[in-house]
Design a protein around this motif. Structure first.
Motif, mmCIF file in Angstrom:
data_model
loop_
_atom_site.group_PDB
_atom_site.id
_atom_site.type_symbol
_atom_site.label_atom_id
_atom_site.label_comp_id
_atom_site.label_asym_id
_atom_site.label_seq_id
_atom_site.Cartn_x
_atom_site.Cartn_y
_atom_site.Cartn_z
ATOM 1 N N TYR A 1 14.905 -8.186 -16.251
ATOM 2 C CA TYR A 1 15.336 -7.565 -14.988
ATOM 3 C C TYR A 1 14.336 -6.507 -14.536
ATOM 4 N N ILE A 2 13.837 -5.704 -15.475
ATOM 5 C CA ILE A 2 12.860 -4.665 -15.150
ATOM 6 C C ILE A 2 11.578 -5.302 -14.628
ATOM 7 N N VAL B 1 21.780 -4.416 -9.940
ATOM 8 C CA VAL B 1 23.011 -4.580 -10.704
ATOM 9 C C VAL B 1 23.126 -6.026 -11.169
ATOM 10 N N HIS B 2 23.556 -6.181 -12.432
ATOM 11 C CA HIS B 2 23.543 -7.495 -13.080
ATOM 12 C C HIS B 2 24.838 -7.714 -13.841
ATOM 13 N N VAL C 1 23.534 -1.751 -14.790
ATOM 14 C CA VAL C 1 22.854 -1.140 -13.648
ATOM 15 C C VAL C 1 21.527 -0.577 -14.139
ATOM 16 N N ILE C 2 20.460 -0.905 -13.429
ATOM 17 C CA ILE C 2 19.129 -0.389 -13.748
ATOM 18 C C ILE C 2 18.617 0.327 -12.505
ATOM 19 N N GLU D 1 21.883 -11.331 -2.713
ATOM 20 C CA GLU D 1 21.922 -12.408 -3.704
ATOM 21 C C GLU D 1 21.496 -11.905 -5.075
ATOM 22 N N GLU D 2 20.401 -11.152 -5.127
ATOM 23 C CA GLU D 2 19.890 -10.627 -6.397
ATOM 24 C C GLU D 2 20.508 -9.275 -6.757
ATOM 25 N N HIS D 3 21.244 -8.671 -5.811
ATOM 26 C CA HIS D 3 21.865 -7.350 -6.002
ATOM 27 C C HIS D 3 20.821 -6.270 -6.279
ATOM 28 N N VAL D 4 19.892 -6.119 -5.329
ATOM 29 C CA VAL D 4 18.817 -5.125 -5.449
ATOM 30 C C VAL D 4 18.760 -4.304 -4.163
#
Length: 187
Positions: free
Chosen positions: A15-16, A123-124, A136-137, A99-102
């Protein structure tokens, strides 16, 4: 920042790598913070994506006014509650990906010392204690103000983000209790 060297899990590293690429210059600091929230991703994202209402979970925001339609490039004027070394911030929506929650935001003005501040929050979905949860990152890059060290600047920004993430968790988890998410069958 090398995610592999910081003790992140494989999923966190991915994700990062995919969403949190900052290229800090010599006079900048950057960091990545992670928070697990015991609430489904749709509830957490419903709060995070509200560029026009950050005060729903950010405790230092007293008021927010968005100019124009809510779209990439939109600007918001944020009033900051007393207690922080700032009173206002002008911020631009850089990315809103449902869609990717960014979500990505850049500070472009205001009465504060966070020059060239840019943040990305993603968010994932994740299973936490057998229930739908959220990873959450949040990452950022910012100029180190004259008279401050890299460590001081990162520590300050991380403290504000940690407070925001704790508040996001509190609000999301209250909503999740009301929503009564069903346990995930692991069989």
């Amino acid at each position: 920042m090398n995610a592999a060297e910081n003790g992140y899990s494989g999923a966190e590293r991915e994700y990062i790598r995919k969403h949190h690429s900052h290229q800090p210059a010599d006079n900048q600091c950057s960091s990545i913070l992670i928070k697990r929230i015991k609430a489904p991703v749709h509830l957490v994202w419903s709060l995070v994506r509200r560029f026009d209402q950050p005060q729903k979970y950010k405790p230092f925001v007293s008021r927010c006014v968005v100019r124009g339609n809510l779209e990439i490039g939109s600007l918001r004027e944020v009033d900051v509650k007393s207690g922080l070394p700032a009173t206002t911030s002008t911020e631009r929506l850089e990315l809103l990906d449902d869609e990717e929650h960014v979500l990505s935001v850049r500070f472009i003005g205001g009465d504060h010392r966070l020059k060239n501040y840019s943040s990305i929050i993603s968010v994932h979905p994740e299973v936490i204690e057998g229930r739908p949860g959220t990873l959450v990152i949040e990452s950022f890059v910012v100029d180190v103000p004259e008279g401050n060290t890299n460590d001081e600047t990162c520590y300050f920004v991380e403290a504000v983000i940690k407070c925001n993430l704790k508040s996001l968790a509190d609000v999301s988890e209250r909503l999740a209790v009301q929503d009564r998410s069903e346990p995930i069958d692991r069989e």
